[in-house]
Structure formats: C-alpha cells, structure tokens
Design a protein around this motif. Structure first.
Motif, PDB file in Angstrom:
ATOM      1  N   VAL A 166       0.863  -0.782  -0.042  1.00 37.68           N
ATOM      2  CA  VAL A 166      -0.287   0.168   0.380  1.00 37.68           C
ATOM      3  C   VAL A 166       0.654   1.286   0.298  1.00 37.68           C
ATOM      4  N   THR A 167       0.388   2.186  -1.029  1.00 42.03           N
ATOM      5  CA  THR A 167       1.561   3.285  -0.938  1.00 42.03           C
ATOM      6  C   THR A 167       0.415   4.732   0.041  1.00 42.03           C
ATOM      7  N   VAL A 168       1.395   5.521   0.850  1.00 44.26           N
ATOM      8  CA  VAL A 168       1.266   5.826   1.905  1.00 44.26           C
ATOM      9  C   VAL A 168       1.557   7.344   1.083  1.00 44.26           C
ATOM     10  N   VAL A 169       0.516   8.136   1.336  1.00 45.07           N
ATOM     11  CA  VAL A 169       0.692   9.689   0.633  1.00 45.07           C
ATOM     12  C   VAL A 169      -0.331  10.407   1.605  1.00 45.07           C
ATOM     13  N   ARG A 170       0.371  11.884   1.684  1.00 47.30           N
ATOM     14  CA  ARG A 170      -0.700  13.141   2.527  1.00 47.30           C
ATOM     15  C   ARG A 170      -0.987  14.591   1.429  1.00 47.30           C
ATOM     16  N   ARG A 171      -2.093  14.693   1.621  1.00 49.10           N
ATOM     17  CA  ARG A 171      -3.206  15.208   0.952  1.00 49.10           C
ATOM     18  C   ARG A 171      -2.768  17.027   1.315  1.00 49.10           C
ATOM     19  N   ILE A 172      -3.825  18.052   0.301  1.00 50.80           N
ATOM     20  CA  ILE A 172      -3.455  19.253   1.472  1.00 50.80           C
ATOM     21  C   ILE A 172      -4.704  19.283   2.542  1.00 50.80           C
ATOM     22  N   SER A 173      -5.840  18.519   2.617  1.00 49.13           N
ATOM     23  CA  SER A 173      -6.781  18.964   3.414  1.00 49.13           C
ATOM     24  C   SER A 173      -6.773  18.560   4.250  1.00 49.13           C
ATOM     25  N   GLY A 174      -7.148  18.787   5.676  1.00 50.16           N
ATOM     26  CA  GLY A 174      -7.207  18.467   7.070  1.00 50.16           C
ATOM     27  C   GLY A 174      -7.739  16.930   6.961  1.00 50.16           C
ATOM     28  N   GLY A 175      -8.473  16.241   8.117  1.00 49.38           N
ATOM     29  CA  GLY A 175      -9.056  15.056   8.235  1.00 49.38           C
ATOM     30  C   GLY A 175      -8.416  14.313   8.724  1.00 49.38           C
ATOM     31  N   GLY A 176      -8.891  13.125   8.023  1.00 50.87           N
ATOM     32  CA  GLY A 176      -8.122  12.057   9.218  1.00 50.87           C
ATOM     33  C   GLY A 176      -7.936  10.343   7.681  1.00 50.87           C
ATOM     34  N   ALA A 177      -7.698  10.032   7.660  1.00 45.54           N
ATOM     35  CA  ALA A 177      -6.680   8.705   7.558  1.00 45.54           C
ATOM     36  C   ALA A 177      -7.600   8.166   6.811  1.00 45.54           C
ATOM     37  N   MET A 178      -7.237   7.919   5.448  1.00 51.27           N
ATOM     38  CA  MET A 178      -8.670   6.859   4.635  1.00 51.27           C
ATOM     39  C   MET A 178      -8.108   6.040   3.744  1.00 51.27           C
ATOM     40  N   PHE A 179      -8.366   4.618   3.571  1.00 48.91           N
ATOM     41  CA  PHE A 179      -7.614   3.064   2.945  1.00 48.91           C
ATOM     42  C   PHE A 179      -8.760   3.349   1.990  1.00 48.91           C
ATOM     43  N   ALA A 180      -7.994   3.558   0.389  1.00 42.46           N
ATOM     44  CA  ALA A 180      -8.507   2.882  -1.021  1.00 42.46           C
ATOM     45  C   ALA A 180      -7.902   2.240  -1.235  1.00 42.46           C
ATOM     46  N   LYS A 238     -21.145   4.914   8.243  1.00 42.72           N
ATOM     47  CA  LYS A 238     -20.713   5.353   7.407  1.00 42.72           C
ATOM     48  C   LYS A 238     -20.735   5.103   5.740  1.00 42.72           C
ATOM     49  N   VAL A 239     -20.834   5.913   5.078  1.00 39.66           N
ATOM     50  CA  VAL A 239     -20.646   6.123   3.429  1.00 39.66           C
ATOM     51  C   VAL A 239     -20.011   6.469   2.651  1.00 39.66           C
ATOM     52  N   LEU A 258     -11.554  23.276  -2.573  1.00 34.06           N
ATOM     53  CA  LEU A 258     -11.179  21.965  -2.848  1.00 34.06           C
ATOM     54  C   LEU A 258     -11.991  21.183  -1.519  1.00 34.06           C
ATOM     55  N   HIS A 259     -12.901  20.021  -1.861  1.00 36.19           N
ATOM     56  CA  HIS A 259     -13.989  19.308  -1.518  1.00 36.19           C
ATOM     57  C   HIS A 259     -13.809  17.929  -1.891  1.00 36.19           C
ATOM     58  N   HIS A 260     -13.204  17.040  -1.363  1.00 36.19           N
ATOM     59  CA  HIS A 260     -12.719  16.481  -2.072  1.00 36.19           C
ATOM     60  C   HIS A 260     -13.639  14.979  -1.033  1.00 36.19           C
ATOM     61  N   VAL A 261     -13.794  13.754  -1.160  1.00 35.90           N
ATOM     62  CA  VAL A 261     -15.219  12.795  -0.440  1.00 35.90           C
ATOM     63  C   VAL A 261     -15.012  11.557  -0.998  1.00 35.90           C
ATOM     64  N   THR A 262     -14.388  10.148   0.098  1.00 37.68           N
ATOM     65  CA  THR A 262     -13.609   9.071  -0.460  1.00 37.68           C
ATOM     66  C   THR A 262     -14.987   8.606  -0.078  1.00 37.68           C
ATOM     67  N   MET A 263     -15.687   7.265  -0.859  1.00 32.95           N
ATOM     68  CA  MET A 263     -16.926   6.674  -0.706  1.00 32.95           C
ATOM     69  C   MET A 263     -16.611   5.248  -0.732  1.00 32.95           C
ATOM     70  N   SER A 264     -16.597   4.699   0.163  1.00 33.95           N
ATOM     71  CA  SER A 264     -16.796   2.723   0.455  1.00 33.95           C
ATOM     72  C   SER A 264     -18.058   2.446  -0.567  1.00 33.95           C
ATOM     73  N   VAL A 295     -18.133   1.153   8.834  1.00 34.29           N
ATOM     74  CA  VAL A 295     -17.926   1.767   7.203  1.00 34.29           C
ATOM     75  C   VAL A 295     -19.069   0.583   6.451  1.00 34.29           C
ATOM     76  N   ASP A 296     -19.617   1.366   6.283  1.00 37.86           N
ATOM     77  CA  ASP A 296     -21.168   0.215   4.957  1.00 37.86           C
ATOM     78  C   ASP A 296     -21.613   0.640   4.051  1.00 37.86           C
ATOM     79  N   PRO A 297     -20.084  -0.212   2.917  1.00 37.00           N
ATOM     80  CA  PRO A 297     -20.470  -0.557   1.712  1.00 37.00           C
ATOM     81  C   PRO A 297     -21.799   0.129   0.389  1.00 37.00           C
ATOM     82  N   LEU A 298     -21.648   0.774  -0.189  1.00 40.10           N
ATOM     83  CA  LEU A 298     -22.364   1.004  -1.695  1.00 40.10           C
ATOM     84  C   LEU A 298     -22.382  -0.005  -2.330  1.00 40.10           C
TER      85      LEU A 298
END
Length: 354
Positions: A166-180, A238-239, A258-264, A295-298
């Motif tokens: 898994v690659t680890v990157v840091r984004r420019i926005s705040g908030g918590g960690a995500m796995f994609a 949560k989705v 910038l408003h970005h969203v990760t959905m499960s 988390v409950d997937p779509l």
C-alpha cells in the motif's frame, strides 16, 4: 440583492432584499418550504427589515426567532437557514447553476498524482483559468491517504502497508486517514469558486457541497444524510468522508475551495485495520466499539456495479447543474507531475508530521 440556500436534506430558501444606508430594506423571503401559520412569513420579513447589513448569521437568526409566534411550525427550513440565505444575498453568492461545470474522469493514476492534481486544479479554478470542476478519481494502486496535519506513525501501520503493498500519501486538506483500493472506493473532488460557498460557515459548506451526492444516492434508493462535520451516513453506517482546503486567488483575491470525498463501495475492512491505526478514542467518539462496523459499503446497499454507481452520480449532477466533459490540460499535468517529484512523492512531505 438575491440569495438562495438549499437546506441540506430540506428545502430551498430564497431571499430578495435591498440595502439602503447600510440596513436591510424590502426583505422578501420565499421558497418551497412549509410554514405555518401563513402570518409567520410576514413576521420573518419584518424581523429582517431594518437590520444592519453587517449583522452576522447568529444575529439575524436571533431576530427571526424573537419575531416568530410560538405556534409557528417550520418544515424544510430553519430560522438559521433564512439568515444564511440573507448573508449569501449580501455576499452576492453564486448558485450551482450559475457556473459552467466541467467533468474530469480519466484513466487510473497514482496516489501521489491524485494529490497533486487536486492542488493544481483548485489553484487553476482560483485563478479563473479553469471552470468549476468535478473530478472522479480512478486509482492505479491501493493507498492510505492521511490528512495534512496527522502524524504518520500514529495513523499508519508501517508493517501493514509494506505487507499489502500500500502506498502512503499525504493530502493538502485536513481530516482523518482513509484507505482506498482501486475497486473498493469511489473518490471525487469538487474544485469550486469561493463565491459558491459565500455566506456559509466552514461547517455549513461541507453540508452544502455534499448535498448533490445525497440526492444522487437518493435516486439510487439510498436514504443518506450529512453527519457533521465531514461524514455521509445511512441508517446502516457511514458511507463516505469529506475534507476541504481553501486556496486564495491571485494577489489575495477571491479563491477556490477543494472539497473531496471518498466513498466506500466494497471496502476490505480487515485489511483496513491492518494498514491503519484506529485508536480507541476515535472509536468511542463515533459511538462504536468496532471500526469494521463504522463503514457500510455501497455495493451491498445498491446492488449495483461500481461503474454504474459512478455513472448515476455523474448523470445526477449533470441533470441538476449541467456538466461538460473535459480533461486535465497538458500544462496542468506537467505542473502536477512536478509536484509529485518535489512534494507529494517526497518523504519530506509525507512525514512532515512524523
């Protein structure tokens, strides 16, 4: 002046007004909300008439609250939402349909390049060189994306990410960690002019910019809602999670958001727990004992292929606001690739908070 505010999960509130001698005049509130008794609407108009034009949202809300009869029933709106619509009118805020939206949905790209594209595209919107943009991501590798201010060692299990590639990157926005993972998530970014969220608080802008996707999910039979500060949830979990970054325009002028969203879509919860360090404090804050149950997937909720969910989201946006197909320009890509080399792909950035 004219202002509109679509209440997240509610109705549209419209305010028309004049400003004379720094006070509100000829205030007219309207919309597709429900309000009883009829006289309550006139009471709201009268409460706002003569208010100083620099009155903040809280002050305007208080004036309306004091003027409404005790028997008043508001459905689809709140007194605060009326105040927000007033502030948006005074700020001459834009509405979604005021802009020519562009869609970017390219082939899979690396996690670091996605981080860089977010920065470049939002900067271009802030500079007025690019229209407001909806960018749907496709991943070419699994990734952990940590927030701008998170500690790398506190959020990421180094052994886990190495074991799973898994690659680890840091984004420019705040908030918590995500796995994609490429097939397990749906990620998108909105790069919008600051004028679209004028008159909204930071928290309100999250709900406002998430509202379109709540409606898109509703079209697919999923009842979803905004859960402060930055989650999208349904009755079974949560989705999605959102994050934002504000950028100033050239010479300090109006900028972009910038408003970005990760959905499960079909998350591997076991693998998520092996690559992220999810502490007890975070779990208790969410009112659950198990991160897997957060988390409950779509995929399970819709029964639709991932590509179909994305297609329906895009179609929903297009039908509401218009959306022309576009792409990343050669200059934007070159700038993003340079940022991968100098920032998002560099250990100094990823570990800037060790």
């Amino acid at each position: 002046m004219h202002g509109e505010y679509k209440v997240p999960g509610g109705k549209l509130v419209v305010v028309d007004l004049d400003v004379e001698n720094a006070t509100l005049k000829n205030v007219r509130v309207s919309g597709d909300f429900f309000l009883e008794p009829d006289e309550a609407l006139l009471a709201i108009d009268r409460a706002l008439e003569g208010a100083p034009a620099d009155t903040d949202t809280a002050g305007l809300t208080s004036r309306i609250d004091a003027a409404l009869p005790e028997s008043a029933v508001l459905f689809g709106l709140t007194t605060e939402s009326v105040a927000v619509a007033v502030r948006r009118a005074l700020a001459q805020a834009g509405d979604w349909s005021d802009y020519d939206w562009q869609l970017i949905h390219d082939a899979p790209q690396s996690p670091a390049l996605h981080m860089a594209l977010d920065e470049v595209i939002t900067a271009e919107v802030a500079a007025g060189r690019r229209p407001p943009t909806l960018r749907v991501w496709e991943w070419d590798a699994p990734a952990v994306i940590i927030g701008s201010f998170q500690s790398l060692r506190n959020e990421v299990d180094a052994e886990g990410v190495a074991r799973h590639g898994v690659t680890v990157v840091r984004r420019i926005s705040g908030g918590g960690a995500m796995f994609a993972e490429p097939r397990s998530t749906i990620t998108y970014s909105l790069a919008v002019p600051e004028s679209l969220v004028s008159g909204l608080s930071f928290a309100d802008s999250y709900a406002y910019l998430d509202d379109w996707v709540l409606e898109a999910l509703g079209d697919m039979g999923i009842k979803a809602w905004y859960q402060p500060l930055n989650d999208i949830a349904t009755e079974v979990g949560k989705v999605a999670g959102a994050a934002q970054k504000r950028m100033v325009g050239p010479d300090g002028g109006p900028g972009a958001v910038l408003h970005h969203v990760t959905m499960s879509y079909d998350i591997d919860a076991d693998k998520m727990l092996e690559v992220l360090r999810i502490g007890k404090e975070k779990l208790s804050d969410k009112g659950t004992k198990s991160a897997k149950k957060r988390v409950d997937p779509l995929r399970r909720q819709t029964g639709l292929p991932r590509e179909t969910v994305i297609e329906r989201m895009i179609d929903s946006f297009r039908s509401r606001y218009g959306l022309a197909s576009g792409g990343v320009t050669a200059a934007e890509l070159a700038r993003a690739e340079e940022l991968v080399r100098t920032k998002f792909g560099a250990p100094e950035w990823t570990a800037r908070v060790p």
